[in-house]
Design an enzyme around this catalytic site. Structure first.
Site, PDB file in Angstrom:
ATOM      1  N   LYS A 202      44.349  45.420  35.195  1.00 13.29           N
ATOM      2  CA  LYS A 202      44.094  44.120  35.821  1.00 13.29           C
ATOM      3  C   LYS A 202      45.409  43.536  36.291  1.00 13.29           C
ATOM      4  O   LYS A 202      46.415  43.559  35.565  1.00 13.29           O
ATOM      5  CB  LYS A 202      43.443  43.167  34.818  1.00 13.29           C
ATOM      6  CG  LYS A 202      43.081  41.839  35.465  1.00 13.29           C
ATOM      7  CD  LYS A 202      42.352  40.944  34.521  1.00 13.29           C
ATOM      8  CE  LYS A 202      43.314  40.128  33.711  1.00 13.29           C
ATOM      9  NZ  LYS A 202      42.644  39.095  32.923  1.00 13.29           N
TER      10      LYS A 202
HETATM   11  C1  5RP Z   1      43.300  35.379  29.953  1.00 11.59           C
HETATM   12  C2  5RP Z   1      42.833  36.504  30.763  1.00 11.59           C
HETATM   13  C3  5RP Z   1      41.707  36.234  31.675  1.00 11.59           C
HETATM   14  O1  5RP Z   1      40.657  37.031  31.245  1.00 11.59           O
HETATM   15  C4  5RP Z   1      42.049  36.555  33.098  1.00 11.59           C
HETATM   16  O2  5RP Z   1      43.221  35.889  33.485  1.00 11.59           O
HETATM   17  C5  5RP Z   1      40.914  36.252  34.059  1.00 11.59           C
HETATM   18  O3  5RP Z   1      40.630  34.925  34.058  1.00 11.59           O
HETATM   19  P1  5RP Z   1      41.005  33.953  35.259  1.00 11.59           P
HETATM   20  O4  5RP Z   1      40.174  34.406  36.435  1.00 11.59           O
HETATM   21  O5  5RP Z   1      40.629  32.581  34.786  1.00 11.59           O
HETATM   22  O6  5RP Z   1      42.471  34.124  35.558  1.00 11.59           O
HETATM   23  O7  5RP Z   1      43.307  37.610  30.661  1.00 11.59           O
HETATM   24  O8  5RP Z   1      44.424  35.777  29.304  1.00 11.59           O
END
Ligand code: 5RP
Length: 298
Positions: A202
């Protein structure tokens, strides 16, 4: 007594070769059956993409806006998600065990928002991940951060443990406040996660050269939504990311902090799985928001 087993009574269809299709996900063809099955609980095999609904933020933020009551705010949305990204505390306490799609378990943690965030440790055992029947374990990786080596080591230990049981590992690239969020950084961070064994990674979308980030990462990339944007901009972000090679989104705040979260997640689905244009997806969002209707399954 059973009939005598004679070849005359059987049809082997010897002229039809058995299918030998490659697995649909980038870089994942050589994985074992269990791992591929779990990845298929995260990524839709028809589109090759995913809409992960992320609501693990409480692991360092506590009850952040939109997540004050996960039973009321999030549970009604889970029908629209391909997979859920959450902590084991919320999974056990609040998510119905009848949920049968993939679970991506937040598996690192430690410091709260009051402290240095990169100071994380592994926060779950592999026995617990197996017991909870998760499809993947998610771990924060802080490339360039103060605790870079430890966070990488957290990930590689989870990869080792997960691989033993066919559970995938999601490497989550966390960008420090002072770091430049550009394609050069994202290429570095995502490639390191993939090289060291993450099943998928991610990262954040960047406006310039994002396609070089997806091209140079040998496993699927999903993008985080990031801080709340106007719906039109969030849909444009998701569209840009998938058109430039991302295999979907891991979206939290732009869904659960929307004025109409159920409408928004359905609009995001249309962008991700159907290549709907951001304009049409915004129209869909407005329609669903106004009439409160549920779209026919996509
Ligand atoms: C928090 C995360 C979240 O799952 C990720 O950032 C996705 O959420 P958002 O779309 O609100 O950024 O890893 O640590």
């Amino acid at each position: 007594m059973a009939d005598a087993d004679t070849t005359e009574s059987k049809n082997y269809q010897a002229d039809i070769p058995a299918p030998n299709e490659p697995f649909f996900l980038k870089g994942s063809n050589n994985l074992d059956w269990g791992m591929k099955n779990r990845l298929s609980q995260i990524f839709n095999p028809d589109s090759g993409r995913t809409v992960m609904l992320a609501f693990d933020h409480g692991y360092f933020l506590g009850p952040t806006s939109g997540l004050e009551r996960i039973d009321l705010n999030i549970v009604p949305l889970i029908r629209y998600a391909d997979t859920l990204m959450l902590t084991r505390g919320i999974l056990r306490s609040t998510i119905p065990p009848t949920y049968t799609r993939g679970i991506v378990l937040r598996s690192s943690g430690g410091p709260s928002i009051l402290k240095e965030l990169s100071d994380e440790e592994i926060a779950v055992s592999i026995d617990e991940a197996v017991r909870l029947n998760v499809a993947a374990m998610a771990v924060q990786v802080f490339i360039g951060g103060e605790f870079e080596t430890r966070s990488i080591h957290n990930m590689t230990r989870l990869v080792d443990m997960g691989n033993r049981h066919g559970i995938a590992t999601l490497g989550v690239t966390a960008v420090g406040k002072d770091m430049v969020r550009d394609a050069k950084y994202m290429r570095l961070a995502t490639r390191i996660c993939a090289e060291l064994g993450a099943s998928y990674v991610k990262t954040y979308y960047v406006d310039e050269d994002f396609e070089t980030v997806t091209a140079s990462c040998p496993v699927p990339i999903v993008i985080a939504g990031g801080k709340k944007l106007p719906e039109a901009e969030a849909l444009q972000l998701a569209h840009n990311a998938v058109q430039q090679g991302a295999a979907g989104v891991d979206m939290g705040r732009n869904i659960f902090q929307s004025d109409a979260p159920a409408a928004m997640i359905q609009a995001v689905r249309a962008v991700v799985h159907e290549n709907m244009s951001p304009k049409d997806a915004l129209d869909l969002y407005e329609t669903l928001k106004n009439d409160g209707a549920r779209r026919a399954a996509s």
